[in-house]
Design an enzyme around this catalytic site. Structure first.
Site, mmCIF file in Angstrom:
data_model
loop_
_atom_site.group_PDB
_atom_site.id
_atom_site.type_symbol
_atom_site.label_atom_id
_atom_site.label_comp_id
_atom_site.label_asym_id
_atom_site.label_seq_id
_atom_site.Cartn_x
_atom_site.Cartn_y
_atom_site.Cartn_z
ATOM 1 N N ARG A 22 1.022 -1.198 -0.035
ATOM 2 C CA ARG A 22 -0.077 -0.023 0.028
ATOM 3 C C ARG A 22 0.887 1.135 0.102
ATOM 4 O O ARG A 22 1.693 1.344 0.968
ATOM 5 C CB ARG A 22 -0.706 -0.004 1.170
ATOM 6 C CG ARG A 22 -2.387 0.300 0.903
ATOM 7 C CD ARG A 22 -3.308 0.166 2.141
ATOM 8 N NE ARG A 22 -3.699 -1.094 2.149
ATOM 9 C CZ ARG A 22 -4.800 -1.451 3.034
ATOM 10 N NH1 ARG A 22 -5.061 -0.668 3.943
ATOM 11 N NH2 ARG A 22 -5.258 -2.562 2.979
ATOM 12 N N SER A 113 -8.300 -0.271 0.588
ATOM 13 C CA SER A 113 -9.195 -0.392 1.876
ATOM 14 C C SER A 113 -9.880 0.700 2.305
ATOM 15 O O SER A 113 -10.455 1.481 1.386
ATOM 16 C CB SER A 113 -8.382 -1.274 2.958
ATOM 17 O OG SER A 113 -9.571 -1.564 3.946
ATOM 18 N N LYS A 126 -2.774 -6.517 -3.558
ATOM 19 C CA LYS A 126 -2.300 -7.976 -2.790
ATOM 20 C C LYS A 126 -2.698 -8.880 -3.751
ATOM 21 O O LYS A 126 -3.603 -8.930 -4.511
ATOM 22 C CB LYS A 126 -3.112 -7.928 -1.528
ATOM 23 C CG LYS A 126 -4.588 -7.778 -1.653
ATOM 24 C CD LYS A 126 -5.196 -8.130 -0.209
ATOM 25 C CE LYS A 126 -6.596 -8.151 -0.012
ATOM 26 N NZ LYS A 126 -7.158 -8.260 0.980
ATOM 27 N N ASP A 280 -13.188 -0.822 0.199
ATOM 28 C CA ASP A 280 -13.269 -1.980 -0.784
ATOM 29 C C ASP A 280 -14.376 -2.844 -0.139
ATOM 30 O O ASP A 280 -14.328 -4.212 -0.731
ATOM 31 C CB ASP A 280 -11.904 -2.703 -0.787
ATOM 32 C CG ASP A 280 -11.356 -3.067 0.667
ATOM 33 O OD1 ASP A 280 -12.076 -2.948 1.860
ATOM 34 O OD2 ASP A 280 -10.337 -3.555 0.800
ATOM 35 N N THR A 345 -2.818 -9.564 13.952
ATOM 36 C CA THR A 345 -3.452 -8.426 13.395
ATOM 37 C C THR A 345 -3.417 -8.978 11.787
ATOM 38 O O THR A 345 -2.319 -8.866 11.329
ATOM 39 C CB THR A 345 -3.041 -7.113 13.584
ATOM 40 O OG1 THR A 345 -3.392 -6.906 14.920
ATOM 41 C CG2 THR A 345 -3.906 -6.107 12.840
ATOM 42 N N GLU A 364 -12.043 -8.921 13.887
ATOM 43 C CA GLU A 364 -10.831 -7.971 14.315
ATOM 44 C C GLU A 364 -11.811 -6.917 14.787
ATOM 45 O O GLU A 364 -12.808 -6.513 14.142
ATOM 46 C CB GLU A 364 -10.015 -7.687 13.065
ATOM 47 C CG GLU A 364 -9.163 -8.717 12.350
ATOM 48 C CD GLU A 364 -8.158 -8.292 11.724
ATOM 49 O OE1 GLU A 364 -7.043 -8.062 12.191
ATOM 50 O OE2 GLU A 364 -8.260 -8.104 10.623
ATOM 51 N N GLU A 365 -10.917 -6.080 15.713
ATOM 52 C CA GLU A 365 -11.519 -5.016 16.220
ATOM 53 C C GLU A 365 -11.616 -3.789 15.128
ATOM 54 O O GLU A 365 -12.498 -2.753 15.438
ATOM 55 C CB GLU A 365 -10.870 -4.225 17.377
ATOM 56 C CG GLU A 365 -9.309 -4.471 17.077
ATOM 57 C CD GLU A 365 -8.624 -3.235 16.219
ATOM 58 O OE1 GLU A 365 -9.465 -2.201 16.297
ATOM 59 O OE2 GLU A 365 -8.041 -3.531 15.376
ATOM 60 N N LYS A 377 -12.408 -10.845 4.984
ATOM 61 C CA LYS A 377 -13.523 -10.424 5.906
ATOM 62 C C LYS A 377 -14.632 -9.953 5.028
ATOM 63 O O LYS A 377 -14.299 -9.536 3.979
ATOM 64 C CB LYS A 377 -13.068 -9.378 6.953
ATOM 65 C CG LYS A 377 -12.343 -8.023 6.489
ATOM 66 C CD LYS A 377 -11.782 -7.293 7.311
ATOM 67 C CE LYS A 377 -11.046 -6.039 6.872
ATOM 68 N NZ LYS A 377 -9.496 -6.285 7.155
ATOM 69 N N ARG A 497 -0.968 2.735 17.369
ATOM 70 C CA ARG A 497 -2.411 2.182 17.769
ATOM 71 C C ARG A 497 -2.325 1.645 19.211
ATOM 72 O O ARG A 497 -1.515 0.998 19.612
ATOM 73 C CB ARG A 497 -3.106 1.064 17.013
ATOM 74 C CG ARG A 497 -3.048 1.278 15.508
ATOM 75 C CD ARG A 497 -3.982 0.401 14.829
ATOM 76 N NE ARG A 497 -4.041 0.511 13.494
ATOM 77 C CZ ARG A 497 -4.139 1.367 12.510
ATOM 78 N NH1 ARG A 497 -4.895 2.704 13.072
ATOM 79 N NH2 ARG A 497 -4.113 1.251 11.351
HETATM 80 C C1 G1P Z 1 -5.455 -2.281 9.860
HETATM 81 C C2 G1P Z 1 -6.269 -3.071 11.028
HETATM 82 C C3 G1P Z 1 -6.082 -4.775 10.683
HETATM 83 C C4 G1P Z 1 -6.550 -4.808 9.413
HETATM 84 C C5 G1P Z 1 -5.966 -3.998 8.384
HETATM 85 C C6 G1P Z 1 -6.350 -4.491 6.894
HETATM 86 O O1 G1P Z 1 -4.083 -2.810 10.089
HETATM 87 O O2 G1P Z 1 -5.728 -2.744 12.329
HETATM 88 O O3 G1P Z 1 -6.974 -5.399 11.873
HETATM 89 O O4 G1P Z 1 -6.751 -6.083 9.132
HETATM 90 O O5 G1P Z 1 -5.923 -2.880 8.780
HETATM 91 O O6 G1P Z 1 -7.592 -3.925 6.805
HETATM 92 P P1 G1P Z 1 -2.854 -1.995 10.709
HETATM 93 O O7 G1P Z 1 -2.981 -0.713 9.945
HETATM 94 O O8 G1P Z 1 -3.184 -1.785 12.038
HETATM 95 O O9 G1P Z 1 -1.688 -2.744 10.430
HETATM 96 ZN ZN ZN Z 2 -11.147 -2.737 3.440
#
Ligand code: G1P
Ligand code: ZN
Length: 544
Positions: A22, A113, A126, A280, A345, A364-365, A377, A497
């Site tokens: 990304r 995303s 990806k 997305d 994660t 996931e949160e 997801k 975070r």
């Molecule tokens: C973030 C979210 C994670 C998720 C990812 C992709 O990643 O925290 O749970 O899977 O986006 O949607 P991070 O930026 O924390 O690495």
């Molecule tokens: Zn997404």
């Protein structure tokens, strides 16, 4: 068809993060940048000659241009067939489904995303493997390695493909099929949920809904499924038209970014049910009239009630959550005596567990939930799950949530993000925390006594691969937790975070505001990490 071999030079920053590569669009537009990464993926894969690749993206700026390049490279590298979403569109769950349904070799999903889109914003790519899920780390490490040694890429000299006309054409040795991005996905949803019941509940007005597509990819999916198939009133899907820049907004479904929806749901005459999805279409935010459901609670509630949904009527084989996700789902698993896995994660860590049948539902949160129906997801799946629950239980969202808390207790939860912090400062904060870990256990801060302090490592129970450095965890005797980690999806500096949670059994205290209830832990997080002190910030960039 003539195949050209173009000389190129490595870029040193092509290491995929939490969810693919990304970067800013401008980075991807550098000569050979996208081509290098795509060739590196192809170079590290074996035996795909004549096989099928699924291709599509979230429709953001640069999506169409990137797809044309990838088509020509896939042809030059010997793929036999491409299945592409019309207009170059495919949400990751829809792409995952197409890979599985067509027994494709894999897929390339173009998505950044929930990150903003446009010429000065973000783009991403990806690779998904044959099970339909994001490539595990051993693949992404190989992509990176190839990208560091690359000296040429292959591209076919062929005209651009018309991405808007559905149908199949043969171009040289490659068959190119443009499919409607929604049809197969919608059919799958119909096989999971009770559509007749949903139609009845929505048609009768028992459920009034508002879905915010945030000018992103779920617009066409939600319109077809919620309005055309299930009879929600026209206009129930707002911001339904996908735009290359998401209308200038951050297509991230949370209370900070989906403000139009939040205002409706907390306003007078609020709909029964509200939801939003991201750029997305794999994330979801769930709301009811005057209530926001945290993603961690949503996962736990789904797990606790899954038997009410036709596809999960037989019960769940197990559940999984990413490490920073609250422990609410663990309580459900304990009660139902099913296994609960804690993974790092990122969705790629659920793939093996799903394939092995160890888990049925996971989440996931970060507003992500899904099941074994695909290997991504799935935002709209979660929305339909909740709608199906409301229709079956004949209860408003707020009652479903409160009943759940009554039964299991409430894991009060929040995440604080500090975005675009200088990488040196962010790494310094993590280093500082890391250096304190050995001495923290046993220390007391008022009623908070530290039970353990460690850095999370995960050993995949299926392939035994180990992932280190997946976040710093500080757990307390009273069940509270603070987790610190660096984002792996940002494109500017570093994002820190902090994940905070506290368990509350007392039903009298279930209605507290999360920030107030977590105030002590928030202070403690600062004492331990010195984030404010070291960054000079006075507050987080985003609180969810
Ligand atoms: C973030 C979210 C994670 C998720 C990812 C992709 O990643 O925290 O749970 O899977 O986006 O949607 P991070 O930026 O924390 O690495
Ligand atoms: Zn997404």
């Amino acid at each position: 068809m003539q195949i050209e071999t173009i000389t190129t030079h490595p870029y040193d920053d092509q290491n995929p993060g939490t969810s693919g590569l990304r970067k800013k669009v401008k980075t991807f537009q550098q000569p050979g940048y996208l081509e290098n990464f795509v060739q590196s993926i192809f170079d590290s894969l074996n035996d795909f000659a004549g096989k099928t690749l699924v291709l599509g993206g979230d429709g953001r700026y640069f999506n169409r241009a990137a797809i044309q390049i990838i088509i020509k490279m896939a042809a030059a590298n010997g793929f036999g067939e491409l299945i592409i979403g019309q207009g170059g569109l495919l949400s990751p769950p829809a792409a995952s489904h197409l890979i599985r349904k067509n027994q494709a070799f894999g897929g390339l999903v173009l998505s950044a995303s929930h990150n903003p889109g446009g010429p000065d914003e973000d783009f991403g790519i990806k690779y998904n493997v044959a099970n339909g899920g994001p490539a595990p780390e051993k693949y992404t490490a190989a992509f990176y390695q190839c990208s560091q040694a690359i000296d040429c890429y292959k591209i076919a000299a062929m005209a651009d493909i018309d991405l808007d006309s559905i149908g199949t054409q043969q171009v040289g040795d490659i068959k190119i099929t443009i499919v409607d991005p929604v049809t197969d996905y919608a059919e799958m949803m119909q096989s999971i949920f009770d559509f007749p019941l949903l139609k009845q509940s929505i048609g009768s007005g028992y459920i009034r809904l508002c879905f915010d597509a945030m000018h992103a990819i779920t617009g066409p999916y939600a319109k077809r499924i919620l309005e055309d198939m299930l009879g929600a009133k026209p206009g129930s899907v707002i911001n339904a038209e996908p735009l290359e820049d998401f209308g200038g907004h951050h297509p991230d479904p949370n209370l900070a970014h989906a403000q139009e929806l939040a205002a409706k749901m907390f306003g007078p005459d609020a709909p029964t049910f509200g939801a939003a999805s991201d750029g997305d279409g794999d994330r979801n935010m769930i709301m009811g009239s005057h209530i926001f459901v945290t993603p961690s609670d949503s996962l736990a509630i789904m797990a606790a009630n899954a038997h009410l949904i036709p596809a999960y009527a037989k019960g769940l084989s197990g559940v999984a959550r990413s490490m920073p996700t609250s422990q609410a789902v663990d309580r459900v698993a304990a009660k139902y005596a099913i296994p609960c896995y804690e993974t790092p994660t990122g969705w790629k860590f659920f793939g093996n567990l799903l394939d092995a049948g160890k888990i049925t539902i996971c989440g996931e949160e970060s507003f992500g939930t899904g099941s074994d129906h695909v290997r991504e997801k799935d935002g709209l799946w979660a929305v339909l799950f909740w709608l199906n629950l409301i229709a079956r239980k004949r209860q408003p969202v707020a009652d479903i949530v409160h009943d759940h808390w009554l039964k299991f207790g409430r894991d009060i939860y929040s995440r604080h993000d500090y975005e675009a912090v200088s990488s040196d400062i962010a790494n310094g904060i993590i280093e500082h925390l890391r250096s304190r870990l050995p001495t923290l256990a046993g220390q007391a801060f008022d009623e908070y006594i530290i039970k353990y302090a460690d850095e999370f490592s995960y050993q995949d129970p299926i392939d035994n691969s180990i992932s280190h450095n997946q976040g710093i965890r500080i757990g307390f005797e009273n069940g509270s937790r603070i987790v610190f980690r660096l984002s792996g999806t940002g494109t500017v500096g570093a994002t820190l975070r902090i994940y905070l949670e506290r368990f509350e059994v007392d039903a009298e205290k279930h209605d507290q505001d999360a920030q107030a209830a977590l105030a002590d832990l928030i202070d403690l997080a600062e004492q331990l990490s010195e984030i404010k002190k070291r960054t000079g910030r006075t507050e987080p960039t985003v609180i969810t």
